[in-house]
Design a protein around this motif. Structure first.
Motif, mmCIF file in Angstrom:
data_model
loop_
_atom_site.group_PDB
_atom_site.id
_atom_site.type_symbol
_atom_site.label_atom_id
_atom_site.label_comp_id
_atom_site.label_asym_id
_atom_site.label_seq_id
_atom_site.Cartn_x
_atom_site.Cartn_y
_atom_site.Cartn_z
ATOM 1 N N TRP A 23 44.481 44.028 34.489
ATOM 2 C CA TRP A 23 43.375 43.085 34.721
ATOM 3 C C TRP A 23 43.862 41.651 34.521
ATOM 4 O O TRP A 23 43.614 40.783 35.345
ATOM 5 N N ILE A 24 44.560 41.422 33.409
ATOM 6 C CA ILE A 24 45.039 40.063 33.125
ATOM 7 C C ILE A 24 46.055 39.626 34.162
ATOM 8 O O ILE A 24 46.024 38.481 34.626
ATOM 9 N N ALA A 25 46.944 40.524 34.580
ATOM 10 C CA ALA A 25 47.922 40.181 35.623
ATOM 11 C C ALA A 25 47.204 39.818 36.916
ATOM 12 O O ALA A 25 47.561 38.839 37.581
ATOM 13 N N MET A 26 46.177 40.571 37.258
ATOM 14 C CA MET A 26 45.427 40.318 38.485
ATOM 15 C C MET A 26 44.667 38.988 38.395
ATOM 16 O O MET A 26 44.669 38.186 39.325
ATOM 17 N N MET A 27 44.027 38.732 37.276
ATOM 18 C CA MET A 27 43.219 37.526 37.110
ATOM 19 C C MET A 27 44.083 36.277 36.965
ATOM 20 O O MET A 27 43.722 35.210 37.451
ATOM 21 N N SER A 28 45.217 36.391 36.294
ATOM 22 C CA SER A 28 46.076 35.217 36.086
ATOM 23 C C SER A 28 46.885 34.903 37.338
ATOM 24 O O SER A 28 47.174 33.740 37.609
ATOM 25 N N GLY A 29 47.261 35.933 38.062
ATOM 26 C CA GLY A 29 48.038 35.727 39.279
ATOM 27 C C GLY A 29 49.460 35.262 39.032
ATOM 28 O O GLY A 29 50.136 34.805 39.942
ATOM 29 N N GLY A 30 49.931 35.364 37.831
ATOM 30 C CA GLY A 30 51.293 34.911 37.550
ATOM 31 C C GLY A 30 51.681 35.140 36.109
ATOM 32 O O GLY A 30 51.066 35.920 35.402
#
Length: 143
Positions: A23-30
């Protein structure tokens, strides 16, 4: 201060930690550390808000439910996660940051925020929410 025991939050399972990481990887995008740290705190703040809501109103939070790890990742659909994909350095960075926050080794750079958006997006709710801080790509808010 261990945030899990301080506010009676259950320890996430290994599967939930994987969902949180994705989720965090998807939301942060980087891999920006300030974005990752902010999003980790968003999840913890959502869990705290749900638990406090239940204590005040004796009913689940209207958005975050009982504050369970799956419930607070409201933008994520675990059935869409490919758990067979490679676990990257970014995922490891995220899990490390999240564990540091849960054990009280990191302060909250969002100042209690539960909402966020990327700098280049202007959601309608942002007009009435209170901005608390910003990171590399993200703005953080309290309702």
């Amino acid at each position: 201060m261990n945030m899990l025991t301080e506010v009676s939050i259950k320890r996430p399972t290994v599967r939930q930690m994987m969902v949180i990481g994705y989720w965090i990887a998807m939301m942060s995008g980087g891999d920006d550390e300030s974005d990752i740290c902010g999003l980790c705190h968003i999840l913890l703040n959502r869990a705290i808000e749900a638990i406090e809501h239940i204590a005040r109103h004796n009913s689940p939070h209207p958005i975050y439910g009982s504050g369970g790890w799956q419930e607070i990742c409201v933008e994520c659909h675990p059935e869409q996660i490919d758990f067979d994909q490679a676990f990257t350095d970014v995922h490891a960075q995220i899990i490390s940051a999240f564990c540091s926050i849960l054990t009280g080794r990191a302060s909250d750079p969002t100042f209690g925020a539960t909402l966020f958006h990327k700098h280049w997006i202007e959601p309608e709710w942002a007009a009435t929410a209170r901005p608390t801080s910003s990171a590399f790509n993200l703005m953080f808010y309290r309702p």
